[in-house]
Scaffold this motif. Sequence first.
Motif, mmCIF file in Angstrom:
data_model
loop_
_atom_site.group_PDB
_atom_site.id
_atom_site.type_symbol
_atom_site.label_atom_id
_atom_site.label_comp_id
_atom_site.label_asym_id
_atom_site.label_seq_id
_atom_site.Cartn_x
_atom_site.Cartn_y
_atom_site.Cartn_z
ATOM 1 N N ALA A 60 13.643 -10.934 -48.299
ATOM 2 C CA ALA A 60 12.630 -11.955 -48.573
ATOM 3 C C ALA A 60 13.039 -13.297 -47.994
ATOM 4 C CB ALA A 60 12.400 -12.087 -50.074
ATOM 5 N N TRP A 115 13.048 -12.815 -61.921
ATOM 6 C CA TRP A 115 13.960 -12.284 -60.908
ATOM 7 C C TRP A 115 14.733 -13.418 -60.247
ATOM 8 C CZ3 TRP A 115 14.880 -12.566 -55.672
ATOM 9 C CH2 TRP A 115 15.530 -11.482 -55.093
ATOM 10 N N ASN A 116 14.023 -14.496 -59.890
ATOM 11 C CA ASN A 116 14.686 -15.634 -59.258
ATOM 12 C C ASN A 116 15.750 -16.238 -60.167
ATOM 13 O OD1 ASN A 116 13.748 -16.867 -56.504
ATOM 14 N ND2 ASN A 116 11.938 -15.898 -57.400
ATOM 15 N N PHE A 162 16.502 -6.784 -51.796
ATOM 16 C CA PHE A 162 15.227 -7.510 -51.801
ATOM 17 C C PHE A 162 15.444 -8.985 -51.448
ATOM 18 C CE2 PHE A 162 13.746 -3.875 -54.276
ATOM 19 C CZ PHE A 162 12.473 -3.706 -53.771
ATOM 20 N N HIS A 217 15.872 -0.385 -57.690
ATOM 21 C CA HIS A 217 15.164 -1.150 -58.718
ATOM 22 C C HIS A 217 15.966 -1.394 -59.997
ATOM 23 C CE1 HIS A 217 11.553 -1.087 -56.349
ATOM 24 N NE2 HIS A 217 11.650 0.215 -56.227
ATOM 25 N N THR A 237 6.611 -13.139 -65.053
ATOM 26 C CA THR A 237 6.438 -12.115 -64.018
ATOM 27 C C THR A 237 5.546 -12.610 -62.884
ATOM 28 O OG1 THR A 237 4.547 -11.161 -65.166
ATOM 29 C CG2 THR A 237 6.691 -10.242 -65.694
ATOM 30 N N HIS A 285 13.156 -17.411 -53.733
ATOM 31 C CA HIS A 285 12.485 -16.298 -53.067
ATOM 32 C C HIS A 285 11.044 -16.309 -53.547
ATOM 33 C CE1 HIS A 285 16.636 -15.228 -52.400
ATOM 34 N NE2 HIS A 285 16.220 -14.427 -51.446
ATOM 35 N N HIS A 341 9.023 -13.321 -54.925
ATOM 36 C CA HIS A 341 9.512 -12.603 -56.094
ATOM 37 C C HIS A 341 9.191 -13.382 -57.363
ATOM 38 C CE1 HIS A 341 11.070 -9.422 -53.794
ATOM 39 N NE2 HIS A 341 11.933 -10.159 -53.138
ATOM 40 N N ASN A 342 9.289 -12.696 -58.493
ATOM 41 C CA ASN A 342 8.822 -13.336 -59.715
ATOM 42 C C ASN A 342 9.866 -14.289 -60.299
ATOM 43 O OD1 ASN A 342 10.475 -11.938 -61.661
ATOM 44 N ND2 ASN A 342 9.240 -10.125 -61.239
ATOM 45 N N SER A 363 9.691 -6.998 -49.716
ATOM 46 C CA SER A 363 8.906 -6.408 -50.794
ATOM 47 C C SER A 363 8.537 -4.978 -50.443
ATOM 48 C CB SER A 363 7.643 -7.221 -51.055
ATOM 49 O OG SER A 363 6.716 -7.030 -50.021
ATOM 50 N N ALA A 384 18.642 -5.487 -56.032
ATOM 51 C CA ALA A 384 18.096 -6.846 -56.059
ATOM 52 C C ALA A 384 18.576 -7.636 -54.851
ATOM 53 C CB ALA A 384 18.517 -7.532 -57.353
ATOM 54 N N GLN A 423 4.746 -14.704 -59.440
ATOM 55 C CA GLN A 423 5.549 -15.079 -58.280
ATOM 56 C C GLN A 423 5.897 -16.568 -58.362
ATOM 57 O OE1 GLN A 423 3.346 -14.126 -54.757
ATOM 58 N NE2 GLN A 423 4.001 -11.991 -54.805
#
Lengths: 324, 501, 320
Positions: free
Chosen positions: A204, B351-352, A200, A191, B390, B344, B347-348, A272, A197, B392
């Motif tokens: 995904a 993050w992307n 993940f 994390h 945050t 993705h 994911h949020n 996830s 990252a 998705q």
Amino acid sequence: MRSTETVRFPKFQRRTLLMSRPFLTVLIVAALWIAASFAKPGFGAFGHLRYLVELGAVVGLAAIGQTFVVIAGGIDLSVGAIITVSAVGVPLVSFAGDESGAFAALITLAAATVIGALNGIGVALLRAHPMIMTLAMATFLQGLLILLAGGSAVSAQSPLLEWLGSARPTGVPAGVLVWAVASTLSLIALHATPFGARVFALGANSLAATLSGVNVRSTTVAVYAISGLTAGMTGLLLLGMNGQGYVGIGDPYLLSSIAAVVLGGTSILGGSGTYAGSIPGAVLLVTITALITVVNASPGWRSILFGSLILALLLVSGRESRRR
Amino acid sequence: MTPAPTLAARGVSKSFFGNPVLRDVSIALHPGRIHALLGENGAGKSTLINILSGALLPDEGVVEIDGRSFRGLNPRDAHRAGVAVVQQELGLTSQLSIAENIGLGALPRRYGLIDYRCLARRARAAMDLVGLDEDLATPVGDLPLGRRQMVEIAKALFREPRVLILDEPTSSLSAHEVETLTSLLDRLCAKNVAILYISHRLNEIMRVCQHVTVLKDGVVTADRSIEGVEAADLVRLMVGRDTGHLFPAWTPTTDRDPIVSVSGLSAGVLRNIDISIRRGEVLGVGGLVGQGQEDLLLSLYGALPASARTAEFNGRAKLPSSVRKANALGLAYVPADRKREGLHLIHNIGWNLMLPSFARAFGLSLRDRTKERALASALADRFTIKGDLTRQVQALSGGNQQKVALAKWTPAEPQVLLLNDPTRGVDVETKREIYALLRRLAGEGKAIVLSSSDTPELVHLCDRVAVMREGRIVATIEREALSEEAIVAASMGADLMRTAA
Amino acid sequence: MSAAGSAPRLYWPAQRQRNRGVKGLLTVVAAFLALYAYLFPGLISVSGVAKFSQSWLPLVLVSMAQAILMLAGGVSLAIGAMVSLGAVIAATTMAGPLGVAGGAALVMVAGLVTGAACGIVVVRLGLPAIVVTLAASFIVGGAALLILPRPGGAIPAWLSDSLAGETPVAALLVILAVVLWKLYLATPLGLSLYAAGENSVAAYRAGVPVDSARIAAYAVSGLLSTCAGLFVAAQTGSGDPVIGEAFTLNSIAAAVLGGVGFLGGRGAMRGAVAGSLLLSVMINVMYFLGFPPVAHYIAQGLIIVGAVALPEFTARRSSP
């Protein structure tokens, strides 16, 4: 400035934590422990709970690697075999000058890591399906083991293994300590690092990950190598706790490791999840096993309950699994 | 009085996620008539076909079969009423034989088992109609693409349809096969089958069809007999949309030395392509769908194994062999299918936005959350992505998703930006923002390659447009000569150019 | 219908076409069989065939059970548990009032019902097959333990003698299984399996009953697994609630060896049958050559990886 910051990244909501799967799993464990202590005196004794956590450490260690692999969109069916290899292999690599047994342990862990990396190479470069690759590896190792160990139990004594199996610095079993350290490191890796990252991202959507510049091959090899390493650690811990290793010692931990990951809310489809869920997942697993023993359920019922539980949890998170 | 149409749509409207795709469209297919449906990419043809065959429900309007109107037509009803569709993408099972594929879903049976004799006889008959002389037992996997397309057509004929819808049936056929198909259509026509024929090949349509409906931006711009129509008229009816103030005003930059030049590039369907991309320009890549545009971008991006006679990327004389190497050379790629390739979804947003940085950074360094948040917020501000980062990505609208897919490359400061249809399924406001951004980047001296299925975009935004056909660049049109007609003409082949000229 | 005499031939030519993919494998199998026959001339006799087919039959049944699911785009980790279930049901009912016929019927019904239940959960609820069948392996395995907590029960001696005695009944049963599979594939539901596995969306659009085909595949797979269990029980003369465990991995190995792909729609049942034959012969040959009985694990692991890696390498070489 402050206000835009909170619009972009809202303050941590207590509800988010309360609704999360890891927390839910913790609650289930707590509820089970409380209910069981009332129903059966002695269950809630500190010594017994400590024993449960100690058993949980074995499953939990094996689940570390499995969590990485599953989040990256794969599955490792060779965990049981690698555990056995390391439990049986230690005496084979022990040598006279190694007083503490640390070298033997290191060599064993290195071998386990290499085995895991080979799995990863098979998956990433030969593009073998993870199930096939790790299954083949398990079959291969099983044969190798019987050849090497001859089918009989081996025992190994070294100060390190003894410490692992029975030491209790400040009342905490050494196995649990090792588990705590390993858990912390893997949570950080998962994390708080770019590597995590990438794991993940890979699970995904591996195509989008590739096009975003993620090195899919090396990441894949790395997660399987981690799985090999933690399986090797599990094997050492088991050897320490049992005093001897035998062929088949790791077998029960294959399915337990997968179950702990699924119970902890990590999606079996990858992409996830968190190891924070696998920790209570592992404890939940040993608690259920202990409870079933307490209520004197037959092994048959134990197995049925176990399977139904996995299925029930899958149904709960079913909505998410249909996203593809 | 003309007979009632076998299949008709009346006043049909449909929108996806708030974007209207069809607006009050009517079309009537009559028995014994070959009806052409024309329109540019994204004009709404596929949506109309899906509505006619029951695969999609219209928001407004009705579908009528033999004068009976259906509100909720489903594929099974359409099937039973004799509507058969030959889709653009093939849906055959490669392991099974031609005959088994033709029969699948409507297999003749006897005593519960498949009646192989009956199947053989009827499949043979259907194959004879389309001129397939292969052995019945040949596995479909053995056939080349064109023959598979013919199997797909035979499969539709096997059900003895009263309405036959063909979605670009000739895109992978040889000249001979097209000939067979044409005469087949004539024969079906004589048997009073109603046929809807979708194709991009204008001369083919002029030859085969009797009636034409032209769609432009989801609206019918013509519905008339084909007699007395010139090909150039049809082109004019398809293109020339009102672009309003969608496009920014801009002047070509002077700084235009090449940053990427490749010659003899071959990869995927690409054959021997020469291309040079200059700093400060937007280079358009046009053509009909699937002529190699995507392969061109992917091979420049190192995501598709490619070979080239000579290549120079940002001073380095080599094609990038992997995406990471391409990134290191200053290239970035924004895919057309953002859901499958670009983002993705689970994911949020934050993050992307950070993913390319994660891919570049040393794997086991610690992430700095504060810095990440500041950077993500700054990117979101710049691209006007509103609200909580945050969430998705899948919670965002198409336009905002596209902004995330673009924005995530900004921190890497790419020198060459490869864009694959960046405005597909994007709302007008976002389009405007993306266009302004592209010209601004070009103004800063970046090189931009814009592959697009939207012709006005190419005309109004690009310094040059390379038009592709069958894996080759068939024309490179300079800014002075750019027009929708020129691009469409080049993408449809030379004989049209003569007609239109 | 009767005019079909002049109809073009389709069924047998289509069957022959499907042989092409497994030609290489069949050659290897034939070579191994020849080697085995050379080392052990007793193979070519009634009792030799009987002994060999008895060791092969359970493996071929579970391989078929696995291959059906893989062809339809699924997989099962519960095959072993189903084998155990079949074995304990047979061992607890056949010597009792139900008799052999009643027991056998019960074994088959149990297989069909459990298999179909798995299929319904996977197909209708859209859950991943791996986890569902993992859970099913615990539930079914638990049920087997409930029925017979420790090895025991009994199979009537005459049944054991006729199935696993000196007569090659097992060989006939292999043939029967293959014939029944052919009949199943000749039904619309059976043939739809391939379409459902390869391109389920397009198949659905063309009117193929995709869901039913997949659920039926799970049911048939369950039936084959419990039947394998019945035979194993007959071989040993009693039931054992964990006897099936090894079959899960072996069934996957045989199917993969036979070229059946994990993504559905690739490979053919005859490949899986040949794959199981290869595994079976290999084990016998290695045993005969004096390899320790464990060496076949190593060989098996290497062969599986080889079988998977080979197409990847050849594919890479042929595409520039």
